[in-house]
Design a protein around this motif. Structure first.
Motif, short mmCIF file in Angstrom:
data_model
loop_
_atom_site.label_atom_id
_atom_site.label_comp_id
_atom_site.label_asym_id
_atom_site.label_seq_id
_atom_site.Cartn_x
_atom_site.Cartn_y
_atom_site.Cartn_z
N ASP A 26 9.13 -36.66 -28.46
CA ASP A 26 8.58 -37.10 -27.17
C ASP A 26 7.19 -36.51 -26.91
O ASP A 26 6.64 -36.68 -25.83
N GLY A 27 6.64 -35.79 -27.90
CA GLY A 27 5.29 -35.24 -27.77
C GLY A 27 5.24 -33.86 -27.14
O GLY A 27 4.15 -33.29 -27.02
N THR A 28 6.36 -33.30 -26.76
CA THR A 28 6.37 -31.98 -26.13
C THR A 28 6.45 -30.89 -27.20
O THR A 28 6.98 -31.11 -28.28
N VAL A 78 6.04 -30.23 -32.88
CA VAL A 78 5.95 -31.23 -31.82
C VAL A 78 7.22 -32.09 -31.87
O VAL A 78 7.56 -32.64 -32.92
N GLN A 105 6.08 -35.10 -37.83
CA GLN A 105 4.76 -34.46 -37.74
C GLN A 105 4.83 -33.16 -38.53
O GLN A 105 5.31 -32.15 -38.02
N GLU A 126 11.64 -33.11 -36.40
CA GLU A 126 10.29 -32.96 -35.84
C GLU A 126 9.25 -32.84 -36.96
O GLU A 126 8.20 -33.47 -36.90
#
Length: 187
Positions: free
Chosen positions: A35-37, A32, A71, A67
């Motif tokens: 930006d959450g994409t 992920v 996460q 990233e």
């Protein structure tokens, strides 16, 4: 001695059916972005650290390392076309003690061929192409691993196998917290 989870022999057999095909070692890593994409890229399987943790290598200058620091949860997809199956492996990147990480990085570096090491001698991944930049074809055995040569050790928590041969397809799942007990699922 570590007892292997029941899905490991199935994965080994599927990989063996691929023969010398690169597909036997290539898997897709989903992460992920900040930006959450979602992001997906192909990496090379480098071996098992124990019964349910695997090793991958990456360039620390790439976006995936940032990233994963934000996460650490990941999913891997390993499609093995000759075996007509897909393994989906879910887990998280482990943070290793500094001395263990250094030893493991050096061990993996020594196991790479000079041509495979060369990738870490290239310019920063994703940066603008500099026509004058050097892209070595090999790095000698005595070349030390650069700081951006990074190990990703992924501890698996869940494994799904989708067998694509026959009708209907067969799907199974194993979860670490359930003792790796097999659960049959609808395909």
């Amino acid at each position: 001695m570590t007892t292997l989870p029941p899905w490991r022999p199935l994965l080994r057999a599927a990989r063996e059916r691929e023969g010398r095909s690169p597909a036997a070692r290539w898997l897709q890593l989903a992460t992920v972005a900040p930006d959450g994409t979602p992001r997906v890229r192909t990496l090379v399987f480098r071996g098992w650290a124990n019964g349910s943790a695997l090793d991958l290598l990456t360039d620390g200058r790439s976006a995936k390392l940032a990233e994963l620091q934000q996460q650490p949860a990941v999913e891997l997809c390993w499609l093995l076309p000759k075996a007509r199956c897909q393994f989906r492996l879910r887990g998280a990147v482990l943070t290793l003690p500094a001395d263990v990480e250094l030893d493991e990085r050096q061990r993996h570096w020594r196991r790479l061929t000079p041509a495979a090491r060369a990738l870490w001698g290239w310019p920063e991944p994703g940066a603008s192409l500099d026509a004058a930049a050097s892209f070595p074809a090999e790095l000698a055995d005595n070349t030390p691993p650069p700081e951006h040569f990074q190990l990703l050790r992924i501890a698996l928590e869940q494994v799904e196998l989708l067998e694509l041969g026959g009708h209907p397809h067969q799907r199974r799942r194993w979860r670490r917290h359930g003792g790796w007990i097999e659960e049959r699922l609808n395909p």
